[in-house]
Write an enzyme that holds these catalytic residues in place. Structure first.
Site, PDB file in Angstrom:
ATOM      1  CG  ASP A 199      -1.623   1.263   1.474  1.00 25.46           C
ATOM      2  OD1 ASP A 199      -2.319   1.719   0.555  1.00 25.46           O
ATOM      3  OD2 ASP A 199      -1.471   1.824   2.578  1.00 25.46           O
ATOM      4  CG  ASP A 226      -1.402   8.018   0.861  1.00 28.04           C
ATOM      5  OD1 ASP A 226      -0.446   8.788   0.975  1.00 28.04           O
ATOM      6  OD2 ASP A 226      -2.224   8.095  -0.074  1.00 28.04           O
ATOM      7  NE  ARG A 254      -2.590  13.792  -1.526  1.00 34.22           N
ATOM      8  CZ  ARG A 254      -1.678  13.871  -2.500  1.00 34.22           C
ATOM      9  NH1 ARG A 254      -0.832  12.873  -2.717  1.00 34.22           N
ATOM     10  NH2 ARG A 254      -1.575  14.951  -3.237  1.00 34.22           N
ATOM     11  NE  ARG A 291      -8.059  13.307  -2.861  1.00 36.55           N
ATOM     12  CZ  ARG A 291      -7.465  12.273  -2.264  1.00 36.55           C
ATOM     13  NH1 ARG A 291      -8.150  11.512  -1.427  1.00 36.55           N
ATOM     14  NH2 ARG A 291      -6.202  12.007  -2.476  1.00 36.55           N
ATOM     15  NE  ARG A 331      -3.887  14.734   4.619  1.00 41.01           N
ATOM     16  CZ  ARG A 331      -4.440  13.751   3.906  1.00 41.01           C
ATOM     17  NH1 ARG A 331      -5.242  14.033   2.893  1.00 41.01           N
ATOM     18  NH2 ARG A 331      -4.211  12.490   4.198  1.00 41.01           N
ATOM     19  CB  SER A 370     -10.989   9.906   1.384  1.00 35.63           C
ATOM     20  OG  SER A 370      -9.926   9.013   1.138  1.00 35.63           O
ATOM     21  CG  ASP A 381     -10.746   4.511  -1.659  1.00 35.53           C
ATOM     22  OD1 ASP A 381     -10.773   5.697  -2.031  1.00 35.53           O
ATOM     23  OD2 ASP A 381      -9.709   3.945  -1.264  1.00 35.53           O
ATOM     24  CG  ASP A 431      -6.046 -18.531   4.928  1.00 35.71           C
ATOM     25  OD1 ASP A 431      -6.249 -18.022   6.040  1.00 35.71           O
ATOM     26  OD2 ASP A 431      -6.954 -18.869   4.145  1.00 35.71           O
TER      27      ASP A 431
END
Length: 261
Positions: A9, A11, A18, A141, A148, A188, A190, A233
């Protein structure tokens, strides 16, 4: 050919939210690239990856990196020092324009509710259509660090995102729209068609016999959870608290690969 790929991943995992990737992470990933391919699978779009990971992508291991924006529903691979699109899908085509418009109208109403109740320094661009998903960022955004920070504190105190996560899920269920909603990053949501979570990236990885994943949003409601669970797993998934711990995980992965070599 390297048969292992390590997915990360962005962020909260490779970078702070960001923020640009730091030099220590670039060094660690360059070392890892000697033993495995590297993939960046993120809810963010391609332009954010290019902004935040430019130092990494321009480094020695650039050719060893696969970019999977928007949960892997997009795929970019470098050719002649340029990352070219390999795959893309459209959310509106999948769920229909009428359902998409209804979703957008609902989120607009939710946005108004939040701004009326919570006096915060809102910016612009609350909704961003990314072809295969819709990102809703209630603080905006374009919010700077101070905005933030104010949002994350308010969210922790009042559970704003968790509440509206449930509200969106209720709307999706009532209207029978095949959509999934997850918390993205620190600010945010998604929203994407069912099955277009980060497990979608596995459609691009047939050439690999081992897939590892590192993410920070691996708990219920987080956008890393589906892929984390899929690979857990075989103990091939790792939850991190941030870039500092990610460095430790990378070093441990390298040790394990060397031991098995």
């Amino acid at each position: 050919m390297k048969r292992t790929i390590c997915l990360f991943d962005m962020d909260g995992t490779l970078t702070e939210a960001r923020k640009k990737i730091n030099s220590d992470m670039v060094v660690a990933l360059n070392e890892l690239s000697k033993y495995a391919k590297i993939g960046i699978v993120t809810g963010s779009d391609f332009d954010y990856v290019m902004q935040q990971c430019d130092e990494l992508l321009a480094s020695e291991c650039g050719d060893e990196i696969e970019i999977f924006p928007c949960n892997g529903t997009k795929h970019y691979r470098r050719k002649d020092e340029i990352f070219e699109s390999q795959h893309n899908v459209e959310m509106i085509e999948e769920i229909g324009r009428e359902n998409y418009n209804y979703l957008l109208q609902t989120l607009t109403a939710f946005q108004l509710m939040i701004t009326l109740k919570h006096k915060l320094p809102y910016s612009g661009t609350f909704f961003q259509y990314r072809d295969s998903m819709l990102n809703w960022c209630p603080i905006g955004r374009q919010a700077g660090d101070a905005s933030r920070f104010a949002w994350t504190n308010e969210d922790k105190e009042y559970g704003i995102r968790q509440y509206f996560l449930g509200q969106i899920e209720n709307v999706i269920k009532e209207e029978k729209i095949n959509l999934t909603v997850a918390l993205g990053g620190a600010t945010s949501f998604d929203i994407y068609p069912d099955g277009w979570d980060k497990t979608y990236v596995m459609n691009h990885l047939d050439e690999f016999n081992k897939v590892l994943f590192v993410g920070d949003r691996c708990q219920e409601g987080g956008n890393d959870k589906a892929l984390y669970d899929l690979l857990s797993d075989e103990r091939n998934s790792f939850e991190t608290t941030g870039p500092e711990q990610t460095l430790e995980i990378i070093n441990n992965i390298i040790k394990e690969i060397r031991k098995d070599a």
